[in-house]
Design a protein around this motif. Sequence first.
Motif, PDB file in Angstrom:
ATOM      1  N   LEU A  78       0.876  -1.258   0.083  1.00  0.00           N
ATOM      2  CA  LEU A  78      -0.074   0.014   0.129  1.00  0.00           C
ATOM      3  C   LEU A  78       1.039   1.129  -0.054  1.00  0.00           C
ATOM      4  CD1 LEU A  78      -2.580  -1.206   2.641  1.00  0.00           C
ATOM      5  CD2 LEU A  78      -3.101  -1.129   0.199  1.00  0.00           C
ATOM      6  N   LYS A  79       0.555   2.298  -0.657  1.00  0.00           N
ATOM      7  CA  LYS A  79       1.142   3.502  -0.844  1.00  0.00           C
ATOM      8  C   LYS A  79       1.481   3.990   0.455  1.00  0.00           C
ATOM      9  CE  LYS A  79       0.608   8.266  -2.085  1.00  0.00           C
ATOM     10  NZ  LYS A  79      -0.557   9.074  -2.486  1.00  0.00           N
ATOM     11  N   GLY A  80       2.841   4.426   0.810  1.00  0.00           N
ATOM     12  CA  GLY A  80       3.012   5.092   2.154  1.00  0.00           C
ATOM     13  C   GLY A  80       3.199   4.170   3.287  1.00  0.00           C
ATOM     14  N   VAL A  81       3.029   2.877   3.278  1.00  0.00           N
ATOM     15  CA  VAL A  81       3.106   1.873   4.186  1.00  0.00           C
ATOM     16  C   VAL A  81       4.587   1.227   4.184  1.00  0.00           C
ATOM     17  CG1 VAL A  81       2.036   0.009   5.158  1.00  0.00           C
ATOM     18  CG2 VAL A  81       0.549   1.796   4.058  1.00  0.00           C
ATOM     19  N   GLY A  82       5.266   1.597   5.260  1.00  0.00           N
ATOM     20  CA  GLY A  82       6.547   0.652   5.291  1.00  0.00           C
ATOM     21  C   GLY A  82       6.056  -0.308   6.112  1.00  0.00           C
ATOM     22  N   ARG A  83       7.483  -1.083   6.675  1.00  0.00           N
ATOM     23  CA  ARG A  83       7.677  -2.270   7.582  1.00  0.00           C
ATOM     24  C   ARG A  83       6.759  -1.810   8.893  1.00  0.00           C
ATOM     25  NH1 ARG A  83       8.949  -6.672   5.483  1.00  0.00           N
ATOM     26  NH2 ARG A  83       9.020  -7.655   7.705  1.00  0.00           N
ATOM     27  N   LYS A  84       7.529  -0.573   9.329  1.00  0.00           N
ATOM     28  CA  LYS A  84       6.846  -0.093  10.747  1.00  0.00           C
ATOM     29  C   LYS A  84       5.544   0.102  10.891  1.00  0.00           C
ATOM     30  CE  LYS A  84       7.098   4.061  12.171  1.00  0.00           C
ATOM     31  NZ  LYS A  84       7.388   5.362  12.477  1.00  0.00           N
ATOM     32  N   THR A  85       4.967   0.628   9.990  1.00  0.00           N
ATOM     33  CA  THR A  85       3.609   0.691   9.883  1.00  0.00           C
ATOM     34  C   THR A  85       2.657  -0.314   9.610  1.00  0.00           C
ATOM     35  OG1 THR A  85       3.617   2.962   8.869  1.00  0.00           O
ATOM     36  CG2 THR A  85       1.719   2.020   8.638  1.00  0.00           C
ATOM     37  N   ALA A  86       3.050  -1.397   8.780  1.00  0.00           N
ATOM     38  CA  ALA A  86       2.481  -2.739   8.429  1.00  0.00           C
ATOM     39  C   ALA A  86       2.541  -3.252   9.841  1.00  0.00           C
ATOM     40  CB  ALA A  86       3.304  -3.345   7.380  1.00  0.00           C
ATOM     41  N   ASN A  87       3.745  -3.424  10.478  1.00  0.00           N
ATOM     42  CA  ASN A  87       3.745  -4.431  11.769  1.00  0.00           C
ATOM     43  C   ASN A  87       2.957  -3.536  12.835  1.00  0.00           C
ATOM     44  OD1 ASN A  87       5.509  -6.437  11.173  1.00  0.00           O
ATOM     45  ND2 ASN A  87       7.228  -5.096  10.951  1.00  0.00           N
ATOM     46  N   LEU A  88       2.897  -2.274  12.711  1.00  0.00           N
ATOM     47  CA  LEU A  88       2.024  -1.628  13.691  1.00  0.00           C
ATOM     48  C   LEU A  88       0.517  -2.124  13.551  1.00  0.00           C
ATOM     49  CD1 LEU A  88       2.318  -0.159  16.453  1.00  0.00           C
ATOM     50  CD2 LEU A  88       1.924   1.948  15.075  1.00  0.00           C
ATOM     51  N   VAL A  89       0.046  -1.913  12.262  1.00  0.00           N
ATOM     52  CA  VAL A  89      -1.216  -2.463  12.023  1.00  0.00           C
ATOM     53  C   VAL A  89      -1.456  -4.030  12.265  1.00  0.00           C
ATOM     54  CG1 VAL A  89      -3.070  -3.029  10.087  1.00  0.00           C
ATOM     55  CG2 VAL A  89      -1.448  -0.801  10.339  1.00  0.00           C
ATOM     56  N   LEU A  90      -0.435  -4.806  12.204  1.00  0.00           N
ATOM     57  CA  LEU A  90      -0.665  -6.311  12.571  1.00  0.00           C
ATOM     58  C   LEU A  90      -0.999  -6.185  14.146  1.00  0.00           C
ATOM     59  CD1 LEU A  90       1.926  -8.311  10.474  1.00  0.00           C
ATOM     60  CD2 LEU A  90      -0.648  -8.111   9.986  1.00  0.00           C
ATOM     61  N   VAL A  91      -0.134  -5.669  14.951  1.00  0.00           N
ATOM     62  CA  VAL A  91      -0.302  -5.619  16.335  1.00  0.00           C
ATOM     63  C   VAL A  91      -1.249  -4.984  16.866  1.00  0.00           C
ATOM     64  CG1 VAL A  91       1.108  -5.048  18.388  1.00  0.00           C
ATOM     65  CG2 VAL A  91       2.353  -5.810  16.466  1.00  0.00           C
ATOM     66  N   GLU A  92      -1.476  -3.751  16.604  1.00  0.00           N
ATOM     67  CA  GLU A  92      -2.481  -2.876  17.295  1.00  0.00           C
ATOM     68  C   GLU A  92      -3.875  -3.100  16.568  1.00  0.00           C
ATOM     69  OE1 GLU A  92      -2.117  -1.878  19.898  1.00  0.00           O
ATOM     70  OE2 GLU A  92      -0.225  -0.615  20.309  1.00  0.00           O
ATOM     71  N   GLY A  93      -3.797  -3.455  15.317  1.00  0.00           N
ATOM     72  CA  GLY A  93      -5.046  -3.587  14.344  1.00  0.00           C
ATOM     73  C   GLY A  93      -5.705  -4.805  14.628  1.00  0.00           C
ATOM     74  N   PHE A  94      -4.748  -6.140  14.521  1.00  0.00           N
ATOM     75  CA  PHE A  94      -5.304  -7.514  14.574  1.00  0.00           C
ATOM     76  C   PHE A  94      -5.003  -8.228  15.929  1.00  0.00           C
ATOM     77  CE2 PHE A  94      -4.981  -6.240  10.199  1.00  0.00           C
ATOM     78  CZ  PHE A  94      -6.306  -6.686   9.676  1.00  0.00           C
ATOM     79  N   GLN A  95      -4.105  -7.697  16.645  1.00  0.00           N
ATOM     80  CA  GLN A  95      -3.127  -8.410  17.791  1.00  0.00           C
ATOM     81  C   GLN A  95      -2.510  -9.700  17.340  1.00  0.00           C
ATOM     82  OE1 GLN A  95      -4.362  -7.466  21.920  1.00  0.00           O
ATOM     83  NE2 GLN A  95      -3.323  -5.976  20.323  1.00  0.00           N
ATOM     84  N   ILE A  96      -1.999  -9.464  16.082  1.00  0.00           N
ATOM     85  CA  ILE A  96      -1.387 -10.533  15.666  1.00  0.00           C
ATOM     86  C   ILE A  96       0.185 -10.246  15.845  1.00  0.00           C
ATOM     87  CG2 ILE A  96      -0.277 -11.656  13.553  1.00  0.00           C
ATOM     88  CD1 ILE A  96      -2.659 -11.004  11.908  1.00  0.00           C
ATOM     89  N   PRO A  97       0.959 -11.324  16.442  1.00  0.00           N
ATOM     90  CA  PRO A  97       2.256 -10.979  16.890  1.00  0.00           C
ATOM     91  C   PRO A  97       3.285 -10.635  15.785  1.00  0.00           C
ATOM     92  CG  PRO A  97       1.661 -13.135  17.814  1.00  0.00           C
ATOM     93  CD  PRO A  97       0.582 -12.541  16.889  1.00  0.00           C
ATOM     94  N   ALA A  98       3.830  -9.426  15.906  1.00  0.00           N
ATOM     95  CA  ALA A  98       4.676  -8.935  14.862  1.00  0.00           C
ATOM     96  C   ALA A  98       5.805  -7.953  15.581  1.00  0.00           C
ATOM     97  CB  ALA A  98       3.896  -8.083  13.870  1.00  0.00           C
ATOM     98  N   VAL A  99       6.862  -7.931  15.015  1.00  0.00           N
ATOM     99  CA  VAL A  99       8.026  -7.157  15.563  1.00  0.00           C
ATOM    100  C   VAL A  99       7.908  -5.712  14.881  1.00  0.00           C
ATOM    101  CG1 VAL A  99      10.395  -6.924  15.998  1.00  0.00           C
ATOM    102  CG2 VAL A  99       9.254  -8.998  16.262  1.00  0.00           C
TER     103      VAL A  99
END
Length: 220
Positions: free
Chosen positions: A122-143
């Motif tokens: 997705l435009k403007g989404v780097g690894r930091k943002t992507a991992n934060l979405v996994l953690v905070e949005g889905f509660q999926i363990p991500a670093v």
Amino acid sequence: MGKKAVDIDHVYDVLAEEYERLEKPSVTAIAEKKRDPFRVLVSTIISLRTKDEVTIAASERLFAAADTPEKVLALDTEAMEKLIYPAGFYRNKTRTIKDISAILIEKYAGSVPADIDELVRLKGVGRKTANLVLVEGFQIPAVCVDIHVHRIFNRLGYLSTKDPDKTETELRKKLPQKYWIKLNEMMVTYGKYICRPISPFCSACGLSDSCAKVGVTTRR
Ligand code: SF4
């Protein structure tokens, strides 16, 4: 004599205790109000180069008017810029959030994908943002590694890495998965209030006895 191994369980306990009395990062506060990946993604974009209190207020104003990709697309661009203002780069962020919303509708039936490889497309989404979405949005363990996580692990001597991407790779190998979900929010807060970028408060830090203080030249 070799370097002392870092007791990661102790580090986690100290961070967890301190976290209780300090303020949560903006995106965590927003996610705890409503666990919604779209809100997490949008507020993370708003938070870039923006103070926590501004991010929270701007996100709340936007979500009151539009909290789904469909509603964001229906919003007039200028009206949306006004809702996000005074977040830094509010015009660019408005464009990015609108573009992402269009892609989510077109490719993902209006939902945020729960997959790092899809998220970073997705435009403007780097690894930091992507991992934060996994953690905070889905509660999926991500670093989720940002500058605070990178700095603190290196100061402690737990890792010796040159950049956040390398830190993420190493942590995925080394850090027990049970610590992944809370890691970012606790370390961001610790980095903001105690293990600050310049002149950290080592005298007030519960990790001081065991911390290698790698690269720390001035401290309080
Ligand atoms: S002792 Fe100092 S450098 Fe080490 S974690 Fe604490 S504040 Fe950071």
